[in-house]
Design a protein around this motif. Structure first.
Motif, PDB file in Angstrom:
ATOM      1  N   PRO A 129     122.072  84.265  34.171  1.00 11.15           N
ATOM      2  CA  PRO A 129     120.921  84.995  33.514  1.00 11.15           C
ATOM      3  C   PRO A 129     120.414  83.998  32.276  1.00 11.15           C
ATOM      4  CG  PRO A 129     122.740  86.091  32.629  1.00 11.15           C
ATOM      5  CD  PRO A 129     123.251  85.218  33.932  1.00 11.15           C
ATOM      6  N   SER A 130     121.421  83.252  31.860  1.00 11.10           N
ATOM      7  CA  SER A 130     120.872  82.322  30.848  1.00 11.10           C
ATOM      8  C   SER A 130     120.258  80.842  31.066  1.00 11.10           C
ATOM      9  CB  SER A 130     122.166  81.903  29.786  1.00 11.10           C
ATOM     10  OG  SER A 130     122.813  82.827  29.378  1.00 11.10           O
ATOM     11  N   PHE A 131     120.715  80.269  32.419  1.00 16.06           N
ATOM     12  CA  PHE A 131     120.080  78.849  32.674  1.00 16.06           C
ATOM     13  C   PHE A 131     120.089  79.007  34.040  1.00 16.06           C
ATOM     14  CE2 PHE A 131     124.898  78.690  32.215  1.00 16.06           C
ATOM     15  CZ  PHE A 131     125.100  78.160  33.726  1.00 16.06           C
ATOM     16  N   GLY A 132     120.245  79.932  34.898  1.00 16.53           N
ATOM     17  CA  GLY A 132     120.132  79.954  36.378  1.00 16.53           C
ATOM     18  C   GLY A 132     118.854  79.655  36.706  1.00 16.53           C
ATOM     19  N   LEU A 133     118.746  79.012  37.879  1.00 14.40           N
ATOM     20  CA  LEU A 133     117.647  78.557  38.400  1.00 14.40           C
ATOM     21  C   LEU A 133     116.585  79.925  39.008  1.00 14.40           C
ATOM     22  CD1 LEU A 133     118.053  75.361  40.621  1.00 14.40           C
ATOM     23  CD2 LEU A 133     116.736  75.652  38.575  1.00 14.40           C
ATOM     24  N   PHE A 134     117.432  80.906  39.388  1.00 20.22           N
ATOM     25  CA  PHE A 134     116.876  82.353  39.805  1.00 20.22           C
ATOM     26  C   PHE A 134     115.908  82.808  38.836  1.00 20.22           C
ATOM     27  CE2 PHE A 134     117.286  86.738  40.456  1.00 20.22           C
ATOM     28  CZ  PHE A 134     116.464  86.877  41.591  1.00 20.22           C
ATOM     29  N   GLY A 139     110.987  84.038  35.509  1.00 17.38           N
ATOM     30  CA  GLY A 139     110.538  83.799  34.124  1.00 17.38           C
ATOM     31  C   GLY A 139     109.171  83.066  34.354  1.00 17.38           C
ATOM     32  N   PHE A 140     109.123  82.210  35.327  1.00 17.72           N
ATOM     33  CA  PHE A 140     107.752  81.234  35.732  1.00 17.72           C
ATOM     34  C   PHE A 140     106.710  82.307  36.140  1.00 17.72           C
ATOM     35  CE2 PHE A 140     105.104  79.103  38.900  1.00 17.72           C
ATOM     36  CZ  PHE A 140     104.800  78.314  37.995  1.00 17.72           C
ATOM     37  N   GLY A 142     106.578  85.597  35.045  1.00 15.71           N
ATOM     38  CA  GLY A 142     106.365  86.350  34.124  1.00 15.71           C
ATOM     39  C   GLY A 142     107.279  87.770  34.354  1.00 15.71           C
ATOM     40  N   ALA A 143     108.431  87.585  35.207  1.00 19.20           N
ATOM     41  CA  ALA A 143     109.352  88.808  35.311  1.00 19.20           C
ATOM     42  C   ALA A 143     110.513  88.529  34.371  1.00 19.20           C
ATOM     43  CB  ALA A 143     109.819  88.746  36.610  1.00 19.20           C
ATOM     44  N   GLU A 144     111.136  89.656  34.178  1.00 22.45           N
ATOM     45  CA  GLU A 144     112.294  89.729  33.262  1.00 22.45           C
ATOM     46  C   GLU A 144     113.507  89.090  33.851  1.00 22.45           C
ATOM     47  OE1 GLU A 144     112.531  90.668  30.046  1.00 22.45           O
ATOM     48  OE2 GLU A 144     110.370  90.793  29.896  1.00 22.45           O
ATOM     49  N   PRO A 145     114.382  88.658  33.183  1.00 17.69           N
ATOM     50  CA  PRO A 145     115.521  88.017  34.047  1.00 17.69           C
ATOM     51  C   PRO A 145     116.601  89.167  34.556  1.00 17.69           C
ATOM     52  CG  PRO A 145     115.627  87.748  31.672  1.00 17.69           C
ATOM     53  CD  PRO A 145     114.296  88.160  31.852  1.00 17.69           C
ATOM     54  N   ILE A 146     117.069  88.905  35.543  1.00 22.71           N
ATOM     55  CA  ILE A 146     118.154  89.786  36.159  1.00 22.71           C
ATOM     56  C   ILE A 146     119.592  89.264  36.103  1.00 22.71           C
ATOM     57  CG2 ILE A 146     118.707  91.502  38.226  1.00 22.71           C
ATOM     58  CD1 ILE A 146     115.597  91.036  38.980  1.00 22.71           C
ATOM     59  N   ALA A 147     120.458  89.947  35.339  1.00 20.41           N
ATOM     60  CA  ALA A 147     121.980  89.498  35.584  1.00 20.41           C
ATOM     61  C   ALA A 147     122.551  89.993  36.971  1.00 20.41           C
ATOM     62  CB  ALA A 147     122.584  89.984  34.524  1.00 20.41           C
ATOM     63  N   VAL A 148     122.035  89.099  37.922  1.00 23.89           N
ATOM     64  CA  VAL A 148     122.413  89.896  39.406  1.00 23.89           C
ATOM     65  C   VAL A 148     124.083  90.319  39.772  1.00 23.89           C
ATOM     66  CG1 VAL A 148     122.327  89.046  41.837  1.00 23.89           C
ATOM     67  CG2 VAL A 148     120.497  88.553  40.447  1.00 23.89           C
ATOM     68  N   LEU A 149     124.844  89.318  39.206  1.00 20.39           N
ATOM     69  CA  LEU A 149     126.141  89.481  39.362  1.00 20.39           C
ATOM     70  C   LEU A 149     126.684  90.572  38.273  1.00 20.39           C
ATOM     71  CD1 LEU A 149     127.418  86.017  40.121  1.00 20.39           C
ATOM     72  CD2 LEU A 149     126.577  87.649  41.680  1.00 20.39           C
ATOM     73  N   SER A 150     125.909  91.146  37.319  1.00 18.44           N
ATOM     74  CA  SER A 150     126.585  92.066  36.464  1.00 18.44           C
ATOM     75  C   SER A 150     125.844  93.369  36.768  1.00 18.44           C
ATOM     76  CB  SER A 150     126.362  91.753  35.201  1.00 18.44           C
ATOM     77  OG  SER A 150     126.938  90.721  34.713  1.00 18.44           O
TER      78      SER A 150
END
Length: 291
Positions: A129-134, A139-140, A142-150
């Protein structure tokens, strides 16, 4: 003299098959039987075994973690079935004689060559969620980041996507091999009859790719059911066991909880599921060939 030679010829195949049968029995059949027998015992892997009959299985079917792992395996089976058709599409795209196509094929096949552990690490960074390309891509838009593995709701699907990456590459290679062995006479005859595009694919190419399709499906099913490496690398079954699958649950019970008999019961259930699924596809293939 001729009778002796004919008898020798009859026995020669069995003679050559004997070493393979012995090795297969020692390293495959015997361990399977031993694992099934072990599932009727309570054993910590070190001390004496205690015969408990079907108690491990009764406990298994009342274990919430077992049902979570089984449902996750069903998700793996369903979404892994995307690998053969996507692999076929890529194979059709790459089955061209243009400059640099071999390099492109190598790049598409590269994910299958590298270790599953490396694939897991790469996708762990990809989902970070901090630096991942996903999340950078989210973010590009306009969506909120998702901590997929958490996230308990997304973690299994995130790992499945990571598993699909090399599996699609393997199916692609199987179909590329099949496309290189197509009968040119059948294709030429179909063209003379006016078959092009979808008609050519459906009635001429796909029937000749049935062996490749069968292998792709069987290997994909086995890969989905024995999924372990990515789960162990990316989440260790977490968060809170939500991404665990039967293979990892078996490993967790046998190694960390010192319940080898319980782990063997899980392995037996997984083995039976795999057998039923593959036997069904074998029956379908034999039925279609007879028809």
């Amino acid at each position: 003299m001729q009778k002796m030679q004919s008898k020798q010829q009859q026995w020669m195949p069995f003679l050559f098959l004997t070493p393979a049968v012995i090795l297969f029995s020692v390293y495959v059949i015997f361990p399977i039987i031993q694992s099934i027998w072990l599932s009727f015992f309570e054993w910590d892997g070190l001390g004496e075994k205690t015969f408990v009959g079907l108690s491990n299985y009764f406990e298994l079917f009342t274990d919430d973690q077992f049902w979570t792992a089984l449902v996750n395996n069903i998700y793996w089976l369903i979404f892994f079935m995307l690998a053969p058709p996507i692999g076929l599409l890529l194979a059709l795209f790459l089955n061209q004689k243009v400059m640099g196509i071999r390099f492109v094929k190598a790049m598409f096949f590269f994910p299958f060559v590298i270790s599953q552990v490396v694939v897991g690490l790469v996708f762990s960074w990809f989902y970070d969620p901090s630096f991942g390309l996903f999340n950078k891509a989210l973010g590009f838009f306009g969506a909120e980041p998702i901590a997929v593995l958490s996230d308990e709701n997304w973690v299994t699907f995130g790992i499945i996507v990571a598993g699909l990456w090399p599996q699609i590459a393997y199916c692609m290679i199987l179909y590329l091999t099949g496309l290189n062995n197509l009968s040119p006479d059948q294709i030429e005859a179909a063209r003379l009859d006016g078959a092009h595009g979808w008609k050519m694919l459906r009635h001429v190419i796909l029937p000749q790719l049935k062996p490749a399709t069968f292998i792709a499906i069987v290997v994909t099913v086995i890969g989905a059911l024995r999924s372990f490496d990515l789960v162990a690398t990316m989440t260790s079954g977490g968060p809170f066991g939500s991404s665990s699958v039967l293979a990892y649950f078996m490993y967790e019970q046998s190694i960390f909880n010192y319940r080898a008999g319980y782990g063997a019961a899980i392995a037996t259930i997984l083995f039976l599921i795999m057998d039923v699924y593959i036997a069904y596809f074998l029956w379908r293939m034999l039925k279609s060939e007879k028809a």
